[in-house]
Design a protein around this motif. Structure first.
Motif, short mmCIF file in Angstrom:
data_model
loop_
_atom_site.label_atom_id
_atom_site.label_comp_id
_atom_site.label_asym_id
_atom_site.label_seq_id
_atom_site.Cartn_x
_atom_site.Cartn_y
_atom_site.Cartn_z
N CYS A 192 0.83 -1.21 0.00
CA CYS A 192 0.00 0.00 0.00
C CYS A 192 0.87 1.26 0.00
CB CYS A 192 -0.93 0.00 1.21
SG CYS A 192 -2.26 -1.22 1.11
N ILE A 193 1.94 1.25 0.78
CA ILE A 193 2.83 2.40 0.80
C ILE A 193 3.52 2.57 -0.55
CG2 ILE A 193 4.90 3.38 1.87
CD1 ILE A 193 4.06 2.15 4.49
N TYR A 194 3.83 1.46 -1.24
CA TYR A 194 4.39 1.58 -2.58
C TYR A 194 3.42 2.31 -3.51
CZ TYR A 194 7.84 -1.96 -1.16
OH TYR A 194 8.83 -2.65 -0.52
N GLY A 195 2.14 1.96 -3.42
CA GLY A 195 1.15 2.63 -4.26
C GLY A 195 1.05 4.11 -3.97
N ALA A 202 4.58 10.21 -9.32
CA ALA A 202 4.00 10.50 -10.63
C ALA A 202 3.36 11.88 -10.65
CB ALA A 202 2.96 9.43 -10.99
N SER A 203 2.66 12.25 -9.58
CA SER A 203 1.96 13.53 -9.56
C SER A 203 2.93 14.71 -9.57
CB SER A 203 1.04 13.63 -8.34
OG SER A 203 1.79 13.72 -7.15
N LEU A 204 4.16 14.50 -9.09
CA LEU A 204 5.16 15.56 -9.11
C LEU A 204 5.97 15.58 -10.40
CD1 LEU A 204 6.55 15.33 -5.45
CD2 LEU A 204 4.97 17.02 -6.40
N GLY A 205 5.72 14.63 -11.28
CA GLY A 205 6.41 14.60 -12.55
C GLY A 205 7.79 13.97 -12.51
N CYS A 206 8.12 13.26 -11.43
CA CYS A 206 9.43 12.62 -11.31
C CYS A 206 9.44 11.29 -12.07
CB CYS A 206 9.77 12.38 -9.85
SG CYS A 206 9.81 13.87 -8.85
N SER A 207 10.63 10.76 -12.29
CA SER A 207 10.77 9.46 -12.94
C SER A 207 10.73 8.37 -11.89
CB SER A 207 12.08 9.38 -13.71
OG SER A 207 12.33 8.04 -14.11
N PRO A 208 9.80 7.43 -11.96
CA PRO A 208 9.77 6.32 -11.00
C PRO A 208 11.00 5.43 -11.09
CG PRO A 208 7.66 6.51 -12.16
CD PRO A 208 8.64 7.39 -12.88
N ALA A 209 11.72 5.47 -12.20
CA ALA A 209 12.81 4.53 -12.44
C ALA A 209 14.17 5.00 -11.92
CB ALA A 209 12.93 4.22 -13.93
N HIS A 217 15.18 -1.18 -11.75
CA HIS A 217 13.75 -1.49 -11.83
C HIS A 217 12.99 -0.25 -12.22
CE1 HIS A 217 9.67 -2.72 -10.52
NE2 HIS A 217 10.12 -3.94 -10.70
N GLU A 218 11.87 -0.45 -12.89
CA GLU A 218 11.08 0.70 -13.35
C GLU A 218 10.49 1.51 -12.19
OE1 GLU A 218 7.62 -0.45 -15.50
OE2 GLU A 218 7.11 -2.07 -14.12
N LEU A 219 10.49 0.95 -10.97
CA LEU A 219 9.94 1.65 -9.82
C LEU A 219 11.01 1.92 -8.75
CD1 LEU A 219 6.53 -0.22 -9.35
CD2 LEU A 219 6.97 1.93 -10.54
N ILE A 225 11.36 6.07 -1.98
CA ILE A 225 10.49 6.95 -1.21
C ILE A 225 9.63 6.16 -0.23
CG2 ILE A 225 8.62 8.65 -1.36
CD1 ILE A 225 11.40 9.61 -2.30
N ALA A 226 9.11 5.02 -0.65
CA ALA A 226 8.28 4.21 0.23
C ALA A 226 9.06 3.75 1.46
CB ALA A 226 7.73 3.00 -0.53
N ASP A 227 10.34 3.45 1.27
CA ASP A 227 11.15 2.96 2.38
C ASP A 227 11.37 4.02 3.45
OD1 ASP A 227 11.37 0.42 1.45
OD2 ASP A 227 13.48 0.53 0.88
N LEU A 228 11.16 5.29 3.13
CA LEU A 228 11.34 6.34 4.12
C LEU A 228 10.39 6.18 5.30
CD1 LEU A 228 11.68 9.52 1.84
CD2 LEU A 228 13.52 8.17 2.87
N TYR A 229 9.26 5.50 5.07
CA TYR A 229 8.22 5.42 6.09
C TYR A 229 8.00 3.99 6.58
CZ TYR A 229 7.74 9.60 3.30
OH TYR A 229 8.03 10.74 2.60
N LYS A 230 8.88 3.09 6.21
CA LYS A 230 8.70 1.68 6.57
C LYS A 230 8.82 1.45 8.07
CE LYS A 230 10.80 -1.40 4.04
NZ LYS A 230 11.91 -2.19 3.44
N THR A 231 9.91 1.89 8.67
CA THR A 231 10.13 1.59 10.08
C THR A 231 9.31 2.50 11.00
OG1 THR A 231 12.08 3.03 10.06
CG2 THR A 231 12.44 0.68 9.73
#
Length: 324
Positions: A192-195, A202-209, A217-219, A225-231
């Motif tokens: 869910c955090i990945y989504g 995407a909304s900021l216009g950055c490249s996911p890759a 990887h394409e993401l 960014i998702a890992d920033l909030y994992k722990t």
């Protein structure tokens, strides 16, 4: 040289800011259509209307069908769409959100293309995750080792706090049910955090890759960014849900995570974090959501107006253009 057309449907001023949207909505076994500026989800229980401008990410699970008109309004309002597996725990494909400016994408590319600045961003990401530790001077391998130890410590600490017996992180791709309840909850929270991270990127216009920690990887940047909030958010919440009850942990984790994200304004924070990381070390390019401007690149890193034929430009015109 011709330019891309200027969009006339909606301007950035009409769009709901990313940080003010619902984090994500998960749908399965329904037909998604459009009714005016809302999307509708129709299943055996009836029809539900969802204002499209309030959606950050629409997660489409098994058994969903979506019409062209629904995708049109989602694109116009800047919502990201991702096709996922059962309970949203596996990512299959995604539709990019509406963007106007390339400023952050250019800043990302500049930071990524230089080996030193790429490492500096990776260290800044580590500092965001673990502010009590200074990663200055750490090599890439050193960062990976420190991150691995901190995540293991987090697992052990959450297990001790909730009283769950922890046997290590286990996830078998394609077999979600193979893990024990707490591993299922961790996987559900992570997906869910990945989504959510994908929607912000995407909304900021950055490249996911173009990632700074992950690569190939394409993401990759989405995973960064998702890992920033994992722990901080994902792992503690997963242990809480698994400790309450071992039944239906995926859907319960998803609902609890959505509430936690809205309570903590994580989307708004995620937007700020992306900008801070990519624009560190200097003012960087101007970033405005109101830009819908196409320019052409000229000499001396200067930009000139698009929509004009420069084939007949005189020398004096060229000199004047260089002064812009």
């Amino acid at each position: 040289m011709t330019t891309v057309f200027q969009r006339t449907a909606l301007t950035p001023r009409h769009l709901t800011r990313t940080g003010e949207r619902l984090s994500f909505i998960y749908l399965e076994r329904c037909t998604v259509h459009r009714d005016a500026n809302a999307i509708t989800a129709e299943d055996a229980d009836g029809t539900t209307h969802i204002p499209s401008a309030t959606i950050g990410t629409l997660l489409l699970g098994p058994g969903t069908r979506i019409t062209h008109q629904a995708m049109t309004v989602l694109g116009e309002t800047g919502a990201a769409v991702a096709w996922v597996g059962e309970q949203g725990v596996r990512y299959y494909a995604g539709g990019c959100a509406l963007t106007r400016s390339s400023a952050l994408a250019e800043a990302q590319a500049m930071q990524w293309a230089n080996v030193r600045s790429r490492l500096a961003v990776a260290r800044a990401m580590y500092r965001l995750r673990f502010p009590d530790e200074d990663p200055a001077g750490l090599t890439r391998h050193g960062l990976l080792g420190c991150e691995g130890r901190r995540v293991k410590d987090c697992y052990r600490a959450q297990a001790a706090r909730t009283g769950i017996r922890w046997h290590g992180r286990k996830y078998t791709p394609g077999d979600f049910a193979a893990g024990d309840p707490v591993n299922q909850a961790i996987t559900a929270a992570a997906q869910c955090i990945y989504g959510i991270a994908h929607a912000v990127v995407a909304s900021l216009g950055c490249s996911p890759a173009l990632g700074f920690v992950h690569s190939g990887h394409e993401l990759s940047f989405v995973l960064d960014i998702a890992d920033l909030y994992k722990t901080e958010i994902g792992i503690p919440l997963a242990f809480d849900i698994a400790a309450e009850d071992e039944e239906d942990v995926a859907s319960r984790t998803r609902r609890a995570l959505r509430d936690r994200i809205n309570e903590t304004s994580l989307l708004d924070r995620c937007v700020d974090d992306v900008k801070r990381l990519l624009l560190q070390g200097g003012p960087g390019p101007a970033v405005s959501g109101d830009q819908d401007v196409v320019t052409l690149q000229s000499d001396g890193d200067r930009k000139v107006a698009a929509g004009r034929n420069y084939g007949d430009t005189t020398d004096s015109d060229e000199d004047e253009a260089m002064l812009w």
